[in-house]
Design a protein around this motif. Structure first.
Motif, PDB file in Angstrom:
ATOM      1  N   VAL A 111       8.875  -5.178  -8.522  1.00 39.15           N
ATOM      2  CA  VAL A 111       9.012  -5.974  -7.351  1.00 39.15           C
ATOM      3  C   VAL A 111       9.855  -5.723  -6.499  1.00 39.15           C
ATOM      4  N   PRO A 115       6.473  -4.376  -3.721  1.00 45.02           N
ATOM      5  CA  PRO A 115       6.434  -5.974  -3.780  1.00 45.02           C
ATOM      6  C   PRO A 115       5.204  -6.424  -3.331  1.00 45.02           C
ATOM      7  N   MET A 116       4.449  -5.649  -2.688  1.00 45.18           N
ATOM      8  CA  MET A 116       3.022  -6.091  -2.228  1.00 45.18           C
ATOM      9  C   MET A 116       2.059  -6.149  -3.543  1.00 45.18           C
ATOM     10  N   VAL A 119       4.634  -8.692  -6.734  1.00 41.07           N
ATOM     11  CA  VAL A 119       5.039  -9.848  -6.649  1.00 41.07           C
ATOM     12  C   VAL A 119       4.285 -10.934  -7.413  1.00 41.07           C
ATOM     13  N   TRP A 120       3.091 -10.631  -7.332  1.00 39.08           N
ATOM     14  CA  TRP A 120       1.903 -11.628  -7.755  1.00 39.08           C
ATOM     15  C   TRP A 120       2.148 -11.839  -9.123  1.00 39.08           C
ATOM     16  N   GLY A 135      11.215 -13.152  -5.155  1.00 42.36           N
ATOM     17  CA  GLY A 135      10.302 -12.263  -5.150  1.00 42.36           C
ATOM     18  C   GLY A 135       9.347 -12.359  -3.634  1.00 42.36           C
ATOM     19  N   PHE A 136       8.902 -13.399  -3.376  1.00 45.24           N
ATOM     20  CA  PHE A 136       8.180 -13.441  -2.157  1.00 45.24           C
ATOM     21  C   PHE A 136       9.084 -13.324  -0.990  1.00 45.24           C
ATOM     22  N   TRP A 138      11.594 -11.261  -0.815  1.00 44.12           N
ATOM     23  CA  TRP A 138      11.782  -9.760  -0.855  1.00 44.12           C
ATOM     24  C   TRP A 138      10.614  -9.312  -0.070  1.00 44.12           C
ATOM     25  N   LEU A 139       9.485  -9.743  -0.399  1.00 45.70           N
ATOM     26  CA  LEU A 139       8.175  -9.304   0.125  1.00 45.70           C
ATOM     27  C   LEU A 139       8.290  -9.700   1.740  1.00 45.70           C
ATOM     28  N   ILE A 143       8.147  -6.901   4.943  1.00 45.44           N
ATOM     29  CA  ILE A 143       7.088  -7.020   6.021  1.00 45.44           C
ATOM     30  C   ILE A 143       7.644  -7.409   7.363  1.00 45.44           C
TER      31      ILE A 143
END
Length: 151
Positions: A111, A115-116, A119-120, A135-136, A138-139, A143
């Motif tokens: 992650v 992470p793209m 993270v899922w 997690g999201f 950090w994504l 971005i």
């Protein structure tokens, strides 16, 4: 005189020979046509047949004893104990204090690096909202950083 095949070594030998010159197997006397018709006996079901090869009456038939009953399969005690231990280990999962499952170390690393894609995996059942937020988040931060970077 003709060449016939030896019943033992399957090589060609003379029909007039009394024994095979290669392996030494004795050859039976060939019965006359009239004797062959009167001496025809039914084939026993336990004999081994080689198709059209001539039978040598001087050689005794092979006796095949019936197969014994197979013994019951006995499992060593250690194998049963090992299976029970594995079953207990699979049932007992480590759980965090808040009741969520922990994020595995490989998932933490992936992650952070990609992470793209990874993270899922945090959307699986058992992960807490806090883990998903990190997690999201950090994504989203990556971005945003890539969007704001100078070109």
């Amino acid at each position: 005189m003709a060449l016939i095949e030896c019943y033992e070594c399957k090589r060609n030998i003379s029909s007039e020979a009394s024994a095979c010159i290669h392996c030494g197997a004795p050859l039976a006397e060939q019965p006359t046509h009239a004797q062959a018709q009167t001496a025809a006996a039914p084939v026993q079901p336990s004999t081994i047949s080689f198709g059209s090869l001539p039978r040598n009456q001087a050689v005794p038939e092979a006796f095949v004893p019936p197969a014994p009953e197979p013994l019951p399969k006995v499992m060593p005690a250690a194998a049963g104990r090992r299976r029970r231990q594995q079953a207990e280990q699979t049932v007992a999962r480590p759980i965090n204090e808040d009741g969520s499952r922990p994020v595995e170390s490989w998932l933490k690393i992936m992650v952070f690096l990609l992470p793209m894609v990874f993270v899922w995996f945090l959307l699986r059942s058992g992960h807490s909202a806090k883990q998903r937020l990190f997690g999201f988040g950090w994504l989203a931060l990556l971005i945003l950083a890539s969007w704001l970077s100078p070109k």
